[in-house]
Design an enzyme around this catalytic site. Structure first.
Site, PDB file in Angstrom:
ATOM      1  N   TYR A  56     -29.850 -10.480 -63.773  1.00 40.61           N
ATOM      2  CA  TYR A  56     -29.843 -10.201 -64.663  1.00 40.61           C
ATOM      3  C   TYR A  56     -31.045  -9.747 -65.469  1.00 40.61           C
ATOM      4  CZ  TYR A  56     -25.278  -8.999 -64.041  1.00 40.61           C
ATOM      5  OH  TYR A  56     -23.747  -8.275 -63.428  1.00 40.61           O
ATOM      6  N   GLN A  91     -19.525   2.934 -71.076  1.00 40.03           N
ATOM      7  CA  GLN A  91     -19.007   1.856 -69.552  1.00 40.03           C
ATOM      8  C   GLN A  91     -20.638   1.343 -69.466  1.00 40.03           C
ATOM      9  OE1 GLN A  91     -17.235   5.275 -67.435  1.00 40.03           O
ATOM     10  NE2 GLN A  91     -16.555   2.753 -66.370  1.00 40.03           N
ATOM     11  N   HIS A 109     -18.888  -2.661 -72.297  1.00 41.13           N
ATOM     12  CA  HIS A 109     -19.380  -3.623 -71.362  1.00 41.13           C
ATOM     13  C   HIS A 109     -20.492  -4.370 -71.236  1.00 41.13           C
ATOM     14  CE1 HIS A 109     -16.756  -0.547 -67.087  1.00 41.13           C
ATOM     15  NE2 HIS A 109     -16.146  -1.666 -68.189  1.00 41.13           N
ATOM     16  N   THR A 176     -19.157   9.698 -65.398  1.00 39.72           N
ATOM     17  CA  THR A 176     -18.462   8.743 -64.904  1.00 39.72           C
ATOM     18  C   THR A 176     -17.507   9.164 -63.569  1.00 39.72           C
ATOM     19  OG1 THR A 176     -16.894   7.098 -65.814  1.00 39.72           O
ATOM     20  CG2 THR A 176     -16.665   8.778 -66.684  1.00 39.72           C
ATOM     21  N   SER A 177     -18.086   8.083 -62.591  1.00 37.83           N
ATOM     22  CA  SER A 177     -16.759   8.802 -61.805  1.00 37.83           C
ATOM     23  C   SER A 177     -15.558   8.933 -61.437  1.00 37.83           C
ATOM     24  CB  SER A 177     -17.270   8.083 -60.400  1.00 37.83           C
ATOM     25  OG  SER A 177     -16.804   6.415 -60.451  1.00 37.83           O
ATOM     26  N   ASN A 201     -19.939  16.286 -65.562  1.00 35.79           N
ATOM     27  CA  ASN A 201     -20.200  14.933 -64.343  1.00 35.79           C
ATOM     28  C   ASN A 201     -20.891  15.616 -62.998  1.00 35.79           C
ATOM     29  OD1 ASN A 201     -20.224  12.173 -63.589  1.00 35.79           O
ATOM     30  ND2 ASN A 201     -18.543  13.148 -62.042  1.00 35.79           N
ATOM     31  N   GLU A 203     -20.953  15.581 -60.055  1.00 34.20           N
ATOM     32  CA  GLU A 203     -19.877  16.962 -58.987  1.00 34.20           C
ATOM     33  C   GLU A 203     -18.328  16.224 -59.471  1.00 34.20           C
ATOM     34  OE1 GLU A 203     -20.034  12.438 -56.315  1.00 34.20           O
ATOM     35  OE2 GLU A 203     -21.410  13.811 -56.264  1.00 34.20           O
TER      36      GLU A 203
END
Ligand SMILES: [Zn+2]
Length: 235
Positions: A56, A91, A109, A176-177, A201, A203
């Protein structure tokens, strides 16, 4: 259709990727050549705190070298000009939304540029290393950890997010997926609560099915287009 007043925007890795930030896609994936279990779980931290702090520290340093892109800038413009309610739930643990000028941002997050004291639970803005175990400015304990939510930990401010989702009449998911819960469930919640839903997105995602509309392309192109659209009064 009536004009939206209350907007919730959810952003994910795709919006930061265009600024050169690498993030993991989901649990079980790799992040900068590390297994997610090793660097993004409480168990990983308990097993090897030095590895995790080093990891980090490097991310915290890297994030300070990159810049917001046109997608972040467009959302900051939306924030500045939108007179209705707006919440940008991200996120992402970088501060690119803020550096672009957005204010109505919630980091579900956590944040790389923040340290959390495991002793007194205070949070402190942090841009330096944590590897050398600096003292907590609040209680003095050498118990600072990255202020990021790891797998197995509860995301931040969920009640506030759901309060906004309940009032939203437009929910927009960007980059975001749709694979990491609870964020992946927001589209269904928003829809059930009556909001129109739009996905921007690169895709089609695992969650595309749930959206009223899904547009594919780069966030740095799609987001400015959408913001321009929504800020232009319809006749
Ligand atoms: Zn403390």
């Amino acid at each position: 259709m009536s004009e939206p007043r209350n907007i919730v925007v959810l952003t994910g890795a795709g919006i930061s990727a265009e600024s050169g930030i690498d993030t993991f896609r989901d649990a079980g994936g790799l992040w900068e050549q590390h297994r997610v279990e090793d660097v993004a779980t409480p168990e990983g931290f308990a097993r090897d705190p030095e590895l995790v702090q080093r990891f980090y520290d490097a991310r915290r340093e890297a994030v300070q070298r990159v810049s917001p892109n046109p997608a972040h800038e467009a959302l900051a413009k939306l924030d500045a000009e939108w007179e209705g309610e707006l919440l940008i739930v991200t996120q992402n643990v970088d501060d690119l939304h803020e550096r672009a000028g957005a204010r109505r941002v919630l980091h579900m997050h956590g944040e790389l540029l923040s340290a959390l004291c495991a002793r007194c639970e205070a949070r402190h803005s942090w841009s330096e290393t944590l590897l050398d175990q600096p003292a907590c400015p609040g209680c003095g304990a050498q118990a600072l950890r990255p202020d990021v939510v790891w797998f197995g930990e509860m995301p931040y401010q969920m009640e506030r997010i759901y309060a906004h989702l309940r009032r939203a009449d437009l929910f927009v998911s960007i980059g975001t997926s749709g694979a990491v819960y609870p964020a992946a469930g927001f589209v269904r919640d928003a829809r059930e609560l009556g909001a129109r839903t739009l996905e921007l997105n690169l895709e089609r995602s695992e969650g595309s099915y749930w959206f009223n509309e899904s547009r594919q392309g780069r966030a740095s192109e799609l987001v400015p287009e959408w913001v321009k659209e929504i800020l232009t009064p319809s006749v």
